[in-house]
Design an enzyme around this catalytic site. Structure first.
Site, PDB file in Angstrom:
ATOM      1  CB  CYS A 135      -0.840   0.077   1.228  1.00  0.00           C
ATOM      2  SG  CYS A 135      -1.704   1.646   1.549  1.00  0.00           S
ATOM      3  CB  CYS A 138       0.104   2.019   4.255  1.00  0.00           C
ATOM      4  SG  CYS A 138      -1.687   1.557   3.700  1.00  0.00           S
ATOM      5  CG  ASP A 139       3.910   0.558   4.222  1.00  0.00           C
ATOM      6  OD1 ASP A 139       3.433   1.032   5.324  1.00  0.00           O
ATOM      7  OD2 ASP A 139       3.241  -0.899   4.080  1.00  0.00           O
TER       8      ASP A 139
END
Ligand code: NAP
Length: 308
Positions: A135, A138-139
């Site tokens: 993701c 997210c990351d």
């Protein structure tokens, strides 16, 4: 086990599910969360969540999940560790069979989530958190000014490649065919982004690493020719698999298997709500899942009032 009829049964104890439980319990509803393993769902696997407001240093997903569970239970929500085997949403009350017996609910919240589709390349799971990610939202930030590879050719992969191009030094996009599945509107944007290179007809055949990922081997699917791309990050964006098998045939699903529900979280069956990653939506994040949980209870209260 008794024949108690809950006001609300929440199936799945991720962030959306526990937010529904929190709101329901605080609204005076009798609510149980059925969770097969431990709170948090996919979120619990995340070592560092930096985009959920209120935690200025970030927080690991497991701890955040425990906090969400404890907060809901503080107001009387009950957690049952039970694996659900069958759901009947058409009866009144709705019936949920599980490893711990049968549960009855006037309303049901489905928050069973979705899992990332894996590439299936050797050591993929061992390297999650050490270079392999699923993701970009997210990351991506962990790879600032580094080189990353992204696999996939759908809308998610292209959107993620564009996100990563603003963070990473270079983005190599790897797609197994010579045309994108993504909608046309994305193509120009992708082609005009200087630090994105596309490797067509290619698949990741091997991950290279010491402690962390150092590169990937790409194989041309037509010629078999192999090449090495040095990178610190590998983002896999080849689709997700929603956990909707238990409701197939009862709830309306889209072509990818997600429960069709808009931001009201209402499904085609009155009194049944879909929250978090399992429902059709544009952005699947902790923050959007918790918003769904709150909304589901708002709509459930309306439904319960109309039934009385
Ligand atoms: P998707 O549309 O199913 O695309 C998955 C991509 O991964 C495809 O390009 C597929 O290749 C590739 N793929 C699948 N398995 C693979 C494997 N084992 N190895 C290598 N590549 C593999 O999934 P998605 O991109 O996650 O999107 C899901 C849904 O959300 C779609 O309906 C999409 O339109 C929607 N969405 C929309 C937006 C938007 O902005 N409108 C943004 C994100 C997502 P092939 O093309 O060869 O099959």
């Amino acid at each position: 086990m008794d024949n108690r009829i809950y006001d609300m049964i929440v199936v799945g104890g991720g962030p959306g599910g526990y937010t529904a439980a929190l709101y329901a319990a605080r609204a005076g509803l009798d609510v149980a969360v059925l969770e097969k393993l431990s709170a948090g769902g996919q979120m619990a696997m995340s070592q560092q969540i930096d985009n959920y407001p209120g935690f200025e240093e970030g927080i690991d997903g497991f701890t955040l999940a425990e906090k969400m569970q404890a907060q809901a239970e503080r107001f009387g929500a009950v957690t049952e560790y039970a694996e659900v085997s069958k759901i009947d949403l058409t009866s009144n009350p709705k019936v949920i069979e599980s490893s711990e017996g049968t549960f009855y609910g006037k309303t049901v919240v489905i928050s069973t989530g979705a899992t990332n589709r894996e590439l299936g390349v050797e050591n993929e799971q061992e390297l999650v958190g050490r270079g392999v990610a699923y993701c970009a939202a997210c990351d991506g930030m962990f790879f600032k000014d580094m080189d990353v590879v992204i696999v996939g050719g759908g809308n998610s992969a292209v959107a993620d490649a564009l996100v990563l191009s603003r963070i990473a030094k270079k983005v190599t996009m790897v797609h197994r065919r010579d045309t994108l599945r993504a909608t046309l509107v994305y193509h120009n944007q992708l082609m005009n982004t200087e630090n994105i290179e596309i490797r067509w007809n290619s698949a990741v055949s091997e991950l290279l690493y010491d402690d962390e990922l150092t590169g990937v081997v790409l194989k041309n699917v037509n010629t078999g020719e192999e090449s090495l791309v040095a990178c610190q990050g590998l983002f896999i964006s080849v689709g997700r698999i929603p956990a909707t098998e238990l409701v197939r045939g009862q709830l309306e699903l889209d072509s990818s298997g997600y429960i069709v529900a808009d931001e009201t979280t209402r499904t085609n069956i009155p009194g049944v709500f879909a929250v978090g990653d399992v429902r059709t939506k544009r952005l699947r994040q902790v923050v959007t899942a918790v918003a769904d949980g709150a909304m589901a209870v708002h709509m459930a209260e309306e439904y319960l009032a109309s039934e009385n």
